[in-house]
Enzyme design. Structure first.
Site, PDB file in Angstrom:
ATOM      1  N   GLU A  39     -12.846 -11.995  11.413  1.00  0.00           N
ATOM      2  CA  GLU A  39     -13.992 -12.901  11.620  1.00  0.00           C
ATOM      3  C   GLU A  39     -13.771 -14.225  10.885  1.00  0.00           C
ATOM      4  OE1 GLU A  39     -16.666  -9.662  10.461  1.00  0.00           O
ATOM      5  OE2 GLU A  39     -17.835 -10.124  12.257  1.00  0.00           O
TER       6      GLU A  39
ATOM      7  N   GLU B 129     -15.252  -2.099  12.478  1.00  0.00           N
ATOM      8  CA  GLU B 129     -16.546  -1.782  11.870  1.00  0.00           C
ATOM      9  C   GLU B 129     -17.205  -0.529  12.436  1.00  0.00           C
ATOM     10  OE1 GLU B 129     -15.492  -4.805  12.588  1.00  0.00           O
ATOM     11  OE2 GLU B 129     -16.065  -6.186  10.986  1.00  0.00           O
TER      12      GLU B 129
ATOM     13  N   GLY C   5     -14.120  -8.436   8.603  1.00  0.00           N
ATOM     14  CA  GLY C   5     -14.445  -9.767   8.089  1.00  0.00           C
ATOM     15  C   GLY C   5     -13.229 -10.680   7.992  1.00  0.00           C
TER      16      GLY C   5
HETATM   17  N1  COA Z   1     -12.481  -3.180   1.270  1.00  0.00           N
HETATM   18  C1  COA Z   1     -12.176  -2.765   0.040  1.00  0.00           C
HETATM   19  N2  COA Z   1     -10.949  -2.388  -0.348  1.00  0.00           N
HETATM   20  C2  COA Z   1      -9.966  -2.460   0.565  1.00  0.00           C
HETATM   21  C3  COA Z   1     -10.198  -2.902   1.888  1.00  0.00           C
HETATM   22  C4  COA Z   1     -11.520  -3.272   2.232  1.00  0.00           C
HETATM   23  N3  COA Z   1     -11.842  -3.724   3.439  1.00  0.00           N
HETATM   24  N4  COA Z   1      -9.038  -2.850   2.569  1.00  0.00           N
HETATM   25  C5  COA Z   1      -8.096  -2.405   1.700  1.00  0.00           C
HETATM   26  N5  COA Z   1      -8.657  -2.170   0.490  1.00  0.00           N
HETATM   27  C6  COA Z   1      -7.997  -1.678  -0.737  1.00  0.00           C
HETATM   28  C7  COA Z   1      -7.736  -0.190  -0.662  1.00  0.00           C
HETATM   29  O1  COA Z   1      -8.901   0.535  -1.028  1.00  0.00           O
HETATM   30  C8  COA Z   1      -6.625  -0.052  -1.674  1.00  0.00           C
HETATM   31  O2  COA Z   1      -7.181  -0.098  -2.979  1.00  0.00           O
HETATM   32  P1  COA Z   1      -6.682   0.937  -4.118  1.00  0.00           P
HETATM   33  O3  COA Z   1      -5.210   0.670  -4.255  1.00  0.00           O
HETATM   34  O4  COA Z   1      -7.476   0.568  -5.323  1.00  0.00           O
HETATM   35  O5  COA Z   1      -6.961   2.300  -3.563  1.00  0.00           O
HETATM   36  C9  COA Z   1      -5.822  -1.334  -1.475  1.00  0.00           C
HETATM   37  O6  COA Z   1      -6.714  -2.252  -0.852  1.00  0.00           O
HETATM   38  C10 COA Z   1      -4.600  -1.163  -0.576  1.00  0.00           C
HETATM   39  O7  COA Z   1      -5.030  -0.602   0.654  1.00  0.00           O
HETATM   40  P2  COA Z   1      -4.429   0.756   1.277  1.00  0.00           P
HETATM   41  O8  COA Z   1      -5.468   1.348   2.159  1.00  0.00           O
HETATM   42  O9  COA Z   1      -3.865   1.611   0.193  1.00  0.00           O
HETATM   43  O10 COA Z   1      -3.219   0.148   2.126  1.00  0.00           O
HETATM   44  P3  COA Z   1      -2.561   0.800   3.436  1.00  0.00           P
HETATM   45  O11 COA Z   1      -1.346  -0.002   3.694  1.00  0.00           O
HETATM   46  O12 COA Z   1      -2.429   2.275   3.281  1.00  0.00           O
HETATM   47  O13 COA Z   1      -3.626   0.548   4.611  1.00  0.00           O
HETATM   48  C11 COA Z   1      -5.212  -0.752   5.898  1.00  0.00           C
HETATM   49  C12 COA Z   1      -3.918  -0.774   5.037  1.00  0.00           C
HETATM   50  C13 COA Z   1      -5.562  -2.226   6.157  1.00  0.00           C
HETATM   51  C14 COA Z   1      -4.950  -0.033   7.204  1.00  0.00           C
HETATM   52  C15 COA Z   1      -6.330  -0.050   5.113  1.00  0.00           C
HETATM   53  O14 COA Z   1      -6.425  -0.638   3.810  1.00  0.00           O
HETATM   54  C16 COA Z   1      -7.701  -0.183   5.737  1.00  0.00           C
HETATM   55  O15 COA Z   1      -7.981   0.473   6.722  1.00  0.00           O
HETATM   56  N6  COA Z   1      -8.589  -1.033   5.162  1.00  0.00           N
HETATM   57  C17 COA Z   1      -9.939  -1.169   5.628  1.00  0.00           C
HETATM   58  C18 COA Z   1      -9.994  -1.986   6.883  1.00  0.00           C
HETATM   59  C19 COA Z   1     -11.421  -2.112   7.392  1.00  0.00           C
HETATM   60  O16 COA Z   1     -12.040  -1.162   7.824  1.00  0.00           O
HETATM   61  N7  COA Z   1     -11.944  -3.358   7.323  1.00  0.00           N
HETATM   62  C20 COA Z   1     -13.240  -3.657   7.834  1.00  0.00           C
HETATM   63  C21 COA Z   1     -14.270  -3.599   6.785  1.00  0.00           C
HETATM   64  S1  COA Z   1     -15.863  -3.936   7.469  1.00  0.00           S
END
Ligand code: COA
Length: 260
Positions: free
Chosen positions: A115, A135, A112
């Site tokens: 997007e 996704e 998103g």
């Molecule tokens: N939704 C909800 N929470 C999210 C999020 C999302 N899309 N992306 C990151 N967060 C949160 C994590 O859960 C974490 O929360 P916490 O500290 O309470 O556990 C915080 O943000 C920090 O993220 P973290 O994963 O610890 O950072 P990182 O540097 O290790 O990794 C990413 C960064 C972006 C690679 C990883 O957060 C990720 O893969 N996020 C999801 C991306 C995704 O799939 N987006 C599409 C959704 S449809």
């Protein structure tokens, strides 16, 4: 109006909206979507705002996607509503706004988040930015316009690869593919966006709104973009901005556009 999830600043006819949820990498929950939507409507209606820069708080992310914790337990109907509401409330809204919105992508723009950046009128990325539509790695598909806007920007083949592999691309790959307009160092990102915004702010806001509508018409099913261009070109002749722009040119002075 105050928006709990946002930082909003305004100077020199340029507004900057920062999504302020850095501990969750600015993930889009319903409350953030509501705030951005209302804020964009307000700024679009404000004649003093000629361009908007949209970015994310912190140095890690623009927006790391829709908030996964919010939709993890959704049913089919709830999923459909989430997508439909998001399209209507925010993503289509931004795309159709007459005030140009520049996405300043200052880190991860995923799902998103990408997007959202793609619904903006243009994108500038910092050199550490990473973009993707992950996704399908979660068992779902892009639901805020990604399957439509990504192929329009980068072509069908590149979009298919990004969507089906769920992999991220770096800023320079995004630049080569046409997904972003410029890549700059992190500490120069907002300055670059302001440089573009200040050029936009000099021009007729009414004509800019018409131009955005004409460009968008080319993407709409059942609409002839050339016909829409002819229509809006004609409409422009009836505006005060047209009178001011042409008079200023002939009188060898800078125009003072009041439109919007
Ligand atoms: N939704 C909800 N929470 C999210 C999020 C999302 N899309 N992306 C990151 N967060 C949160 C994590 O859960 C974490 O929360 P916490 O500290 O309470 O556990 C915080 O943000 C920090 O993220 P973290 O994963 O610890 O950072 P990182 O540097 O290790 O990794 C990413 C960064 C972006 C690679 C990883 O957060 C990720 O893969 N996020 C999801 C991306 C995704 O799939 N987006 C599409 C959704 S449809």
């Amino acid at each position: 109006m105050a928006y709990p999830n946002l930082l909003v600043e305004q100077s020199d006819r340029i507004a900057q909206v920062t999504i302020n949820r850095p501990d969750k990498l600015n993930a889009l929950n319903i409350s953030v979507i509501d705030d951005v939507s209302k804020c964009m409507r307000e700024l679009d209606a404000n004649p003093e705002v000629r361009c908007i820069i949209l970015t994310g708080a912190g140095d890690k992310a623009f927006v790391a996607g829709a908030d996964i914790s919010e939709f993890a337990g959704f049913t089919v109907e709830e999923g459909r509503n989430l997508s439909a509401e998001g399209h209507r409330k925010l993503f289509d809204l931004i795309e159709e706004m007459g005030t140009p919105v520049i996405a300043a992508i200052n880190g991860f723009a995923l799902g998103g988040g990408l997007e959202l950046a793609m619904s903006c009128h243009m994108r500038v990325a910092s050199d550490n930015a990473r973009m993707g539509l992950p996704e399908v790695s979660l068992g779902v598909i892009p639901g805020y316009g990604g399957t439509q806007r990504l192929p329009r920007l980068v072509g069908k083949g590149r979009a298919m690869e990004m969507i089906t592999t769920a992999q991220m691309i770096d800023a320079n790959t995004a630049l080569l593919g046409g997904l972003v307009n410029h890549v700059v160092a992190s500490d120069a990102l907002l300055e670059k966006c302001r440089e573009i915004a200040s050029k936009i702010a000099r021009n007729s806001p009414t004509a800019i709104g018409y131009a955005i509508a004409a460009v968008n018409a080319g993407d709409e099913g059942g609409v002839d973009g050339f016909e829409e261009e002819i229509h809006l070109f004609g409409e422009a002749f009836g505006t005060d901005d047209f009178k001011e722009g042409t008079s200023a040119f002939l009188e060898k002075r800078k125009p003072d556009f009041k439109g919007k």
